[in-house]
Scaffold this motif. Structure first.
Motif, short mmCIF file in Angstrom:
data_model
loop_
_atom_site.label_atom_id
_atom_site.label_comp_id
_atom_site.label_asym_id
_atom_site.label_seq_id
_atom_site.Cartn_x
_atom_site.Cartn_y
_atom_site.Cartn_z
N PHE A 20 3.88 -28.47 10.04
CA PHE A 20 3.48 -27.84 8.78
C PHE A 20 2.86 -28.86 7.83
N LEU A 50 8.04 -25.71 4.88
CA LEU A 50 7.95 -24.57 5.79
C LEU A 50 9.06 -23.57 5.50
N ASN A 51 8.71 -22.27 5.50
CA ASN A 51 9.70 -21.21 5.32
C ASN A 51 9.79 -20.41 6.61
N THR A 52 10.76 -20.75 7.45
CA THR A 52 10.87 -20.09 8.75
C THR A 52 11.23 -18.62 8.63
N ARG A 138 4.48 -21.14 -1.13
CA ARG A 138 5.19 -21.58 0.06
C ARG A 138 5.03 -20.56 1.20
N THR A 142 2.91 -21.18 4.67
CA THR A 142 3.64 -21.02 5.93
C THR A 142 2.92 -20.06 6.86
N GLU A 146 1.37 -20.74 10.51
CA GLU A 146 1.85 -20.00 11.68
C GLU A 146 0.68 -19.55 12.55
#
Length: 335
Positions: A20, A50-52, A138, A142, A146
Motif C-alpha cells: 500500500f 491500509l484499511n483491510t 483512507r 485502499t 486493491e
C-alpha cells in the motif's frame, strides 16, 4: 484487475501495508499532476494506512468476488416494508414540514418535487441520522490500491483531495466505506460537480446544512434530466387477460442491464389505459406521458407504470427496489 488477482504490488512480492505504501508513491504523483495543492498532498499522505476492512466489504459486494453476482431476484415487498416503513414516513413528514420554506423555493427554481428531495435524504441517511464514519481518504486510497476498480477509486481519492483544496477540513470527509459522504451520500467527484450552496454562505456544506443538502440533491436531479410536472410513476393493477409478450422490451441497456431488463417496452399512458391498466390510487398523468411497466413481485401483484423521471431516480442508485422505494416514500411523505 479482478479482486482475485490482488493488488498490483502483490505480484512483486509486496503485500499489505508495504504494498500500500509503495502504491501511494504513484497515487501522490497522480494527485499532483491533477492539480491538487502540494500542501494538501503533504498533509494527507503521511496519515494514510491500509484499511483491510474496506477491502473485505468491497469483495463481499455482488460481483466483487470470484463467484460473481447472484442470478436470483427477490420480491420487492419485503424491501418495501423495511424501507418505506411507518418510522421513515413519520420522520419524512416531520422533515418535510420543517423544511417547507427551503423546499418550496428549491422546487420553484429546479422543478424537482419537494417530496422527492426529502425521500432521497431519507433513504440515503435516514434524514442525516447516519452518514457513515469511515475516513474517506483512507478508504478511497485502499480501494484504489486493491485494484478491482482502480481508475474509479483513484479518481475519487483525487477528487476528495480537491475538496480539501476548497477549504473543507479533512475531518469532515467521513462517510461510507465506498466513499459516499454527507446527507445525500455524494461521491467526491459528484460533490465537486453538483453540490450547491443553498443557504448563501458561500459554501456547499452537505454534511451540516439542510439547505445545501436539499439544493444539492435537486441539482443532481436536474443534471440527470428530471422533467418538471411529470410524476415518477404510479401503482397499477394489471388485468388477468393481459398479454405481456405484446409489450416485451427487446432492447438491451448498456447500463445496469439487469435492472432495465425487468421493464417492458415504452408505451404512452393512453396506450396503457387502453390495455386495461387500472390505477390503485390517485389520478392518471397525461395520456401523452411515456411509461414502462414493471411487475417487481410478478403477475397478480401490484405493478408500476414508470416514467422517464423514474430513470432519473435510477441514475442516483441503479436499483429498481431503491427507485421504487424513493418514489413510494415521496408519495407517502406529502400525503
Amino acid at each position: 484487475m479482478t479482486a482475485s488477482a490482488g493488488p498490483a504490488h502483490a505480484q512483486s512480492g509486496m503485500t499489505g501495508e508495504a504494498g500500500f505504501q509503495s502504491y501511494l508513491v504513484t497515487l501522490r504523483q497522480q494527485a499532483l499532476a491533477a492539480g491538487v495543492r502540494a500542501d494538501t498532498v503533504d498533509s494527507v499522505f503521511p496519515t494514510l494506512t491500509l484499511n483491510t476492512r474496506v477491502i473485505e466489504l468491497d469483495r463481499a459486494q455482488p460481483g466483487g468476488g470470484p463467484t460473481g453476482p447472484s442470478t436470483a431476484i427477490a420480491n420487492f415487498a419485503p424491501y418495501r416494508a423495511q424501507h418505506v416503513d411507518a418510522a421513515r414516513i413519520g420522520r419524512g413528514r416531520t422533515t418535510y414540514q420543517a423544511q417547507r420554506g427551503r423546499l418550496s423555493r428549491i422546487e420553484r427554481e429546479t422543478g424537482v418535487p419537494e417530496s422527492i428531495m426529502v425521500a432521497i435524504w431519507g433513504h440515503e441517511t435516514n434524514y442525516g441520522s447516519y452518514t457513515g464514519n469511515f475516513d474517506l481518504l483512507r478508504s478511497l486510497a485502499t480501494l484504489a490500491y486493491e485494484g478491482r476498480r482502480r481508475d474509479l477509486f483513484a479518481g475519487e481519492f483525487i477528487a476528495a483531495l480537491k475538496i480539501i483544496d476548497r477549504g473543507i477540513p479533512r475531518d469532515q470527509l467521513k462517510g461510507s466505506w465506498a466513499g459516499a459522504m454527507g446527507n445525500p451520500q455524494f461521491l467526491p467527484s459528484i460533490y465537486l460537480r453538483l453540490a450547491r450552496d443553498g443557504d448563501g454562505d458561500g459554501r456547499a456544506d452537505i454534511w451540516n446544512s439542510p439547505a445545501d443538502t436539499l439544493a444539492s440533491i435537486a441539482n443532481y436531479f436536474v443534471n440527470a434530466g428530471w422533467r418538471a410536472g411529470e410524476p415518477w410513476g404510479l401503482a397499477v393493477s394489471v388485468p388477468t387477460t393481459f398479454d405481456r409478450s405484446s409489450v416485451q422490451n427487446r432492447l438491451v441497456s448498456p447500463r445496469c442491464p439487469r435492472v432495465f431488463a425487468r421493464h417492458s417496452g415504452w408505451r404512452t399512458i393512453g396506450e396503457w389505459r387502453a390495455l386495461g391498466m387500472m390505477p390503485q390510487g390517485g389520478s392518471w398523468p397525461s395520456d401523452r406521458v411515456m411509461a414502462t411497466l414493471l411487475e417487481p413481485d410478478g403477475p397478480q401483484a401490484t405493478a408500476y407504470l414508470l416514467t422517464g423521471n423514474y430513470r432519473v431516480i435510477l441514475d442516483y442508485n441503479c436499483s429498481n427496489f431503491y427507485a421504487l422505494s424513493v418514489g413510494l416514500l415521496a408519495d407517502a411523505v406529502q400525503r
